[in-house]
Design a protein around this motif. Structure first.
Motif, PDB file in Angstrom:
ATOM      1  N   LYS A  47       0.827  -1.221   0.000  1.00 44.35           N
ATOM      2  CA  LYS A  47       0.000   0.000   0.000  1.00 44.35           C
ATOM      3  C   LYS A  47       0.859   1.268   0.000  1.00 44.35           C
ATOM      4  O   LYS A  47       0.621   2.180  -0.795  1.00 44.35           O
ATOM      5  CB  LYS A  47      -0.939   0.000   1.218  1.00 44.35           C
ATOM      6  N   SER A  48       1.838   1.329   0.920  1.00 41.31           N
ATOM      7  CA  SER A  48       2.668   2.542   0.992  1.00 41.31           C
ATOM      8  C   SER A  48       3.524   2.682  -0.259  1.00 41.31           C
ATOM      9  O   SER A  48       3.742   3.801  -0.752  1.00 41.31           O
ATOM     10  CB  SER A  48       3.560   2.515   2.233  1.00 41.31           C
ATOM     11  N   THR A  49       3.998   1.557  -0.774  1.00 45.73           N
ATOM     12  CA  THR A  49       4.777   1.602  -2.021  1.00 45.73           C
ATOM     13  C   THR A  49       3.932   2.222  -3.126  1.00 45.73           C
ATOM     14  O   THR A  49       4.413   3.078  -3.892  1.00 45.73           O
ATOM     15  CB  THR A  49       5.217   0.178  -2.411  1.00 45.73           C
ATOM     16  N   ALA A  70      -3.123  10.246   1.695  1.00 41.69           N
ATOM     17  CA  ALA A  70      -3.080  10.079   3.152  1.00 41.69           C
ATOM     18  C   ALA A  70      -2.821   8.604   3.464  1.00 41.69           C
ATOM     19  O   ALA A  70      -3.631   7.746   3.136  1.00 41.69           O
ATOM     20  CB  ALA A  70      -4.392  10.545   3.775  1.00 41.69           C
ATOM     21  N   ASP A  71      -1.647   8.334   4.075  1.00 38.36           N
ATOM     22  CA  ASP A  71      -1.262   6.951   4.374  1.00 38.36           C
ATOM     23  C   ASP A  71      -1.540   6.672   5.851  1.00 38.36           C
ATOM     24  O   ASP A  71      -0.790   7.099   6.718  1.00 38.36           O
ATOM     25  CB  ASP A  71       0.218   6.735   4.039  1.00 38.36           C
ATOM     26  N   GLU A  72      -2.622   5.980   6.115  1.00 39.41           N
ATOM     27  CA  GLU A  72      -3.077   5.674   7.473  1.00 39.41           C
ATOM     28  C   GLU A  72      -3.096   6.921   8.361  1.00 39.41           C
ATOM     29  O   GLU A  72      -2.462   6.959   9.422  1.00 39.41           O
ATOM     30  CB  GLU A  72      -2.210   4.581   8.093  1.00 39.41           C
ATOM     31  N   PRO A  73      -3.845   7.949   7.949  1.00 37.08           N
ATOM     32  CA  PRO A  73      -3.811   9.227   8.682  1.00 37.08           C
ATOM     33  C   PRO A  73      -4.368   9.130  10.097  1.00 37.08           C
ATOM     34  O   PRO A  73      -4.104  10.007  10.912  1.00 37.08           O
ATOM     35  CB  PRO A  73      -4.693  10.142   7.821  1.00 37.08           C
TER      36      PRO A  73
HETATM   37 MG    MG Z   1       2.359   1.231   4.806  1.00 32.33          MG
END
Ligand code: MG
Ligand code: ATP
Length: 232
Positions: free
Chosen positions: A51-53, A172-175
Motif C-alpha cells: 500500500k505505501s509503495t 493520506a497513508d493511514e492518517p
Molecule cells: Mg504502509
C-alpha cells in the motif's frame, strides 16, 4: 483518448522490485489503476502488501521499476528526479500516519514548509497558511510547537500543510493510525469535508468508517490489486 476523458491518474502494469541481497521483493507486481478527479479512493490490505509503495509512486516520492503512469494526461513514468520533485511539490499533498511535523518550527511555519520563500514569508503566503489553518480549525494554535499539541491537533496541522499548495491530489497513508477512535473520526470527517469540496483523495486505511464514505475501495494483496468494490 482526449485529455478530458483521461483520469487524473492512470497506472498500467506498475511493478516495484527491491533487490535484497540475492533475493528480490516484488512490492508491486503489476498494478493497473485509474483515479478520477474528485474521487475518494480507499486502499486497504494487510501489512507488507504494498500500500505505501503504491502511495509513494502515486505521489512521485519513488519511481516504479517498470510500467507506465500518466498524471493529468501527461506521461510521467520516465521523468527524472528534478521533474518528479517539481510535480510532487506543485501537485501533491501528503498526510502521514506519524504527522511528520518539524519539532523546532511552530505550527504556522510547519504549514508554510512546502512553500519556498527566503527568510520572511510574504503576506500572501501568510494569508494562505492562515486559511489552511482555518480549514482545519487550528488558527488559535498557530504559534504553538508540535510538542504542545495533541496527536489529533498535530494531524490537523499536517493536513493544513498538505493543502497549502492547493494540490490536485491529496495522499493520506493511514492518517488515523496513531489516533484514538474519537479523534480518528474527527480527522476522517475533516478529510471527507475536503472531498465534498472537490478534493481528490487517496487514503490508505484500516478504518471501517471510511468504507461508508469512499466511492471506491481497492484491496492490495502481495503487490496486486485483488478486489475493487464500489461502496453503496
Ligand atoms: Mg504502509
Ligand atoms: N525500501 C525498501 N527496500 C526493500 N523492501 C522494501 C522497501 N520498502 C518496502 N519494501 C517491501 O515491500 C513490501 C511492501 O511494503 P509496503 O511498505 O508498501 O507495505 P504496506 O502495505 O504499506 O504495509 P503496512 O500496512 O505495514 O504499512 C514489503 O514486503 C516491504 O518489506
Amino acid at each position: 483518448m482526449t485529455a478530458e476523458a483521461m483520469p487524473l491518474i492512470r497506472l498500467r502494469d506498475i511493478r516495484k522490485i527491491y533487490p535484497m541481497g540475492g533475493e528480490s521483493v516484488h512490492a508491486l507486481d503489476g498494478v493497473d489503476l485509474e483515479i478520477r478527479e474528485g474521487e475518494l479512493l480507499a486502499i486497504i490490505g494487510p501489512s507488507g502488501s504494498g500500500k505505501s509503495t503504491l502511495m509513494h509512486i502515486l505521489g512521485f516520492l519513488d519511481r516504479p521499476t517498470s510500467g507506465d503512469a500518466w498524471f493529468d494526461a501527461r506521461p510521467v513514468s520516465r521523468l527524472g528526479e528534478a521533474a518528479r520533485a517539481r510535480l510532487r511539490s506543485e501537485k501533491i499533498g501528503f498526510v502521514f500516519q506519524a504527522y511528520n511535523l518539524l519539532p523546532r518550527l511552530n505550527v504556522l511555519h510547519n504549514v508554510l514548509l512546502p512553500m519556498s520563500y527566503h527568510r520572511k514569508p510574504p503576506a500572501d503566503l501568510l494569508d494562505r497558511a492562515h486559511r489552511a489553518l482555518e480549514q482545519v480549525g487550528m488558527v488559535d494554535r498557530a504559534h504553538h510547537r508540535p510538542s504542545q499539541l495533541s496527536g489529533g491537533q498535530q494531524q490537523r496541522v499536517a493536513i493544513a500543510r498538505s493543502l497549502i499548495n492547493e494540490p490536485r491530489l491529496l495522499l493520506a497513508d493511514e492518517p488515523t493510525g496513531n489516533l484514538d477512535s474519537h479523534t480518528a473520526q474527527a480527522i476522517l470527517e475533516l478529510l471527507f469535508d475536503l472531498h465534498r469540496q472537490g478534493r481528490t483523495i487517496v487514503m490508505v486505511t484500516h478504518d471501517d468508517n471510511v468504507a461508508t464514505h469512499a466511492q471506491r475501495i481497492i484491496r492490495v494483496l502481495d503487490g496486486r490489486i485483488v478486489e475493487e468494490a464500489k461502496a453503496c
